[in-house]
Design a protein around this motif. Structure first.
Motif, PDB file in Angstrom:
ATOM      1  N   ILE A  95      -8.476   7.986   2.476  1.00 17.25           N
ATOM      2  CA  ILE A  95      -7.274   7.471   3.122  1.00 17.25           C
ATOM      3  C   ILE A  95      -6.857   6.184   2.411  1.00 17.25           C
ATOM      4  O   ILE A  95      -7.602   5.657   1.584  1.00 17.25           O
ATOM      5  CB  ILE A  95      -7.505   7.200   4.624  1.00 17.25           C
ATOM      6  N   THR A  96      -5.687   5.690   2.735  1.00 14.82           N
ATOM      7  CA  THR A  96      -5.210   4.425   2.178  1.00 14.82           C
ATOM      8  C   THR A  96      -5.242   3.381   3.277  1.00 14.82           C
ATOM      9  O   THR A  96      -4.696   3.602   4.368  1.00 14.82           O
ATOM     10  CB  THR A  96      -3.787   4.581   1.626  1.00 14.82           C
ATOM     11  N   ASN A  97      -5.866   2.240   3.002  1.00 17.35           N
ATOM     12  CA  ASN A  97      -5.930   1.176   4.009  1.00 17.35           C
ATOM     13  C   ASN A  97      -4.621   0.384   4.009  1.00 17.35           C
ATOM     14  O   ASN A  97      -3.761   0.592   3.152  1.00 17.35           O
ATOM     15  CB  ASN A  97      -7.160   0.286   3.783  1.00 17.35           C
ATOM     16  N   PRO A  98      -4.423  -0.535   4.960  1.00 16.34           N
ATOM     17  CA  PRO A  98      -3.176  -1.305   5.020  1.00 16.34           C
ATOM     18  C   PRO A  98      -2.879  -2.113   3.754  1.00 16.34           C
ATOM     19  O   PRO A  98      -1.730  -2.439   3.474  1.00 16.34           O
ATOM     20  CB  PRO A  98      -3.383  -2.236   6.217  1.00 16.34           C
ATOM     21  N   SER A  99      -3.901  -2.409   2.946  1.00 17.19           N
ATOM     22  CA  SER A  99      -3.692  -3.141   1.690  1.00 17.19           C
ATOM     23  C   SER A  99      -3.308  -2.218   0.548  1.00 17.19           C
ATOM     24  O   SER A  99      -3.128  -2.668  -0.582  1.00 17.19           O
ATOM     25  CB  SER A  99      -4.964  -3.902   1.308  1.00 17.19           C
ATOM     26  N   GLY A 100      -3.232  -0.903   0.820  1.00 17.88           N
ATOM     27  CA  GLY A 100      -2.859   0.060  -0.206  1.00 17.88           C
ATOM     28  C   GLY A 100      -4.017   0.533  -1.066  1.00 17.88           C
ATOM     29  O   GLY A 100      -3.803   1.164  -2.097  1.00 17.88           O
ATOM     30  N   GLU A 101      -5.248   0.247  -0.646  1.00 11.79           N
ATOM     31  CA  GLU A 101      -6.425   0.642  -1.423  1.00 11.79           C
ATOM     32  C   GLU A 101      -7.041   1.914  -0.834  1.00 11.79           C
ATOM     33  O   GLU A 101      -7.023   2.112   0.383  1.00 11.79           O
ATOM     34  CB  GLU A 101      -7.462  -0.486  -1.400  1.00 11.79           C
ATOM     35  N   ALA A 102      -7.608   2.736  -1.695  1.00  9.74           N
ATOM     36  CA  ALA A 102      -8.269   3.959  -1.255  1.00  9.74           C
ATOM     37  C   ALA A 102      -9.574   3.606  -0.562  1.00  9.74           C
ATOM     38  O   ALA A 102     -10.311   2.719  -0.980  1.00  9.74           O
ATOM     39  CB  ALA A 102      -8.538   4.880  -2.438  1.00  9.74           C
ATOM     40  N   THR A 103      -9.868   4.312   0.523  1.00  8.10           N
ATOM     41  CA  THR A 103     -11.106   4.122   1.273  1.00  8.10           C
ATOM     42  C   THR A 103     -11.362   5.382   2.091  1.00  8.10           C
ATOM     43  O   THR A 103     -10.655   6.386   1.930  1.00  8.10           O
ATOM     44  CB  THR A 103     -11.018   2.872   2.188  1.00  8.10           C
ATOM     45  N   ILE A 104     -12.370   5.344   2.945  1.00 11.32           N
ATOM     46  CA  ILE A 104     -12.617   6.420   3.899  1.00 11.32           C
ATOM     47  C   ILE A 104     -12.746   5.794   5.276  1.00 11.32           C
ATOM     48  O   ILE A 104     -12.874   4.576   5.413  1.00 11.32           O
ATOM     49  CB  ILE A 104     -13.905   7.230   3.576  1.00 11.32           C
ATOM     50  N   ASN A 105     -12.738   6.608   6.293  1.00  9.51           N
ATOM     51  CA  ASN A 105     -12.987   6.148   7.653  1.00  9.51           C
ATOM     52  C   ASN A 105     -14.503   6.121   7.829  1.00  9.51           C
ATOM     53  O   ASN A 105     -15.132   7.154   8.001  1.00  9.51           O
ATOM     54  CB  ASN A 105     -12.326   7.098   8.654  1.00  9.51           C
ATOM     55  N   PHE A 106     -15.088   4.925   7.777  1.00  9.08           N
ATOM     56  CA  PHE A 106     -16.541   4.814   7.818  1.00  9.08           C
ATOM     57  C   PHE A 106     -17.128   5.152   9.182  1.00  9.08           C
ATOM     58  O   PHE A 106     -18.340   5.263   9.319  1.00  9.08           O
ATOM     59  CB  PHE A 106     -16.981   3.428   7.350  1.00  9.08           C
ATOM     60  N   SER A 107     -16.302   5.348  10.201  1.00  7.64           N
ATOM     61  CA  SER A 107     -16.820   5.789  11.493  1.00  7.64           C
ATOM     62  C   SER A 107     -16.878   7.313  11.580  1.00  7.64           C
ATOM     63  O   SER A 107     -17.372   7.865  12.552  1.00  7.64           O
ATOM     64  CB  SER A 107     -15.975   5.222  12.637  1.00  7.64           C
ATOM     65  N   ASP A 108     -16.397   7.998  10.554  1.00  2.73           N
ATOM     66  CA  ASP A 108     -16.448   9.459  10.463  1.00  2.73           C
ATOM     67  C   ASP A 108     -17.698   9.842   9.679  1.00  2.73           C
ATOM     68  O   ASP A 108     -17.780   9.645   8.466  1.00  2.73           O
ATOM     69  CB  ASP A 108     -15.183   9.973   9.765  1.00  2.73           C
ATOM     70  N   ALA A 109     -18.667  10.386  10.394  1.00  7.45           N
ATOM     71  CA  ALA A 109     -19.960  10.703   9.776  1.00  7.45           C
ATOM     72  C   ALA A 109     -19.823  11.671   8.604  1.00  7.45           C
ATOM     73  O   ALA A 109     -20.513  11.528   7.590  1.00  7.45           O
ATOM     74  CB  ALA A 109     -20.912  11.274  10.818  1.00  7.45           C
TER      75      ALA A 109
END
Length: 75
Positions: free
Chosen positions: A51-65
């Protein structure tokens, strides 16, 4: 006779400052942000969790196992 220690008479020390922020080991290859482009090339399955965080950087939802497990596979 000594008085038993109970929560009411237990000495309590209040921290005077916040603990230092944890840092990673200097030789840790994952200093800074993960390179999601490279990780997605290594494991295309990771793309569905990226996903893209509010800063426009790629990441994942770390609460999703499942997302975390997939990221670990890619690493």
């Amino acid at each position: 006779m000594t008085q038993p220690i109970t929560p009411k008479n237990t000495p309590h020390k209040t921290p005077t400052s916040k603990p230092a922020a944890s840092t990673l080991h200097p030789r840790n290859p994952h200093q800074g942000r993960y390179d999601f482009d490279k990780l997605t090339k290594a494991l295309p399955e990771l793309a569905k969790h990226t996903i893209t965080n509010p800063s426009g950087e790629a990441t994942i939802n770390f609460s999703d196992a499942d997302a975390v497990l997939t990221l670990n596979k890619a690493l």
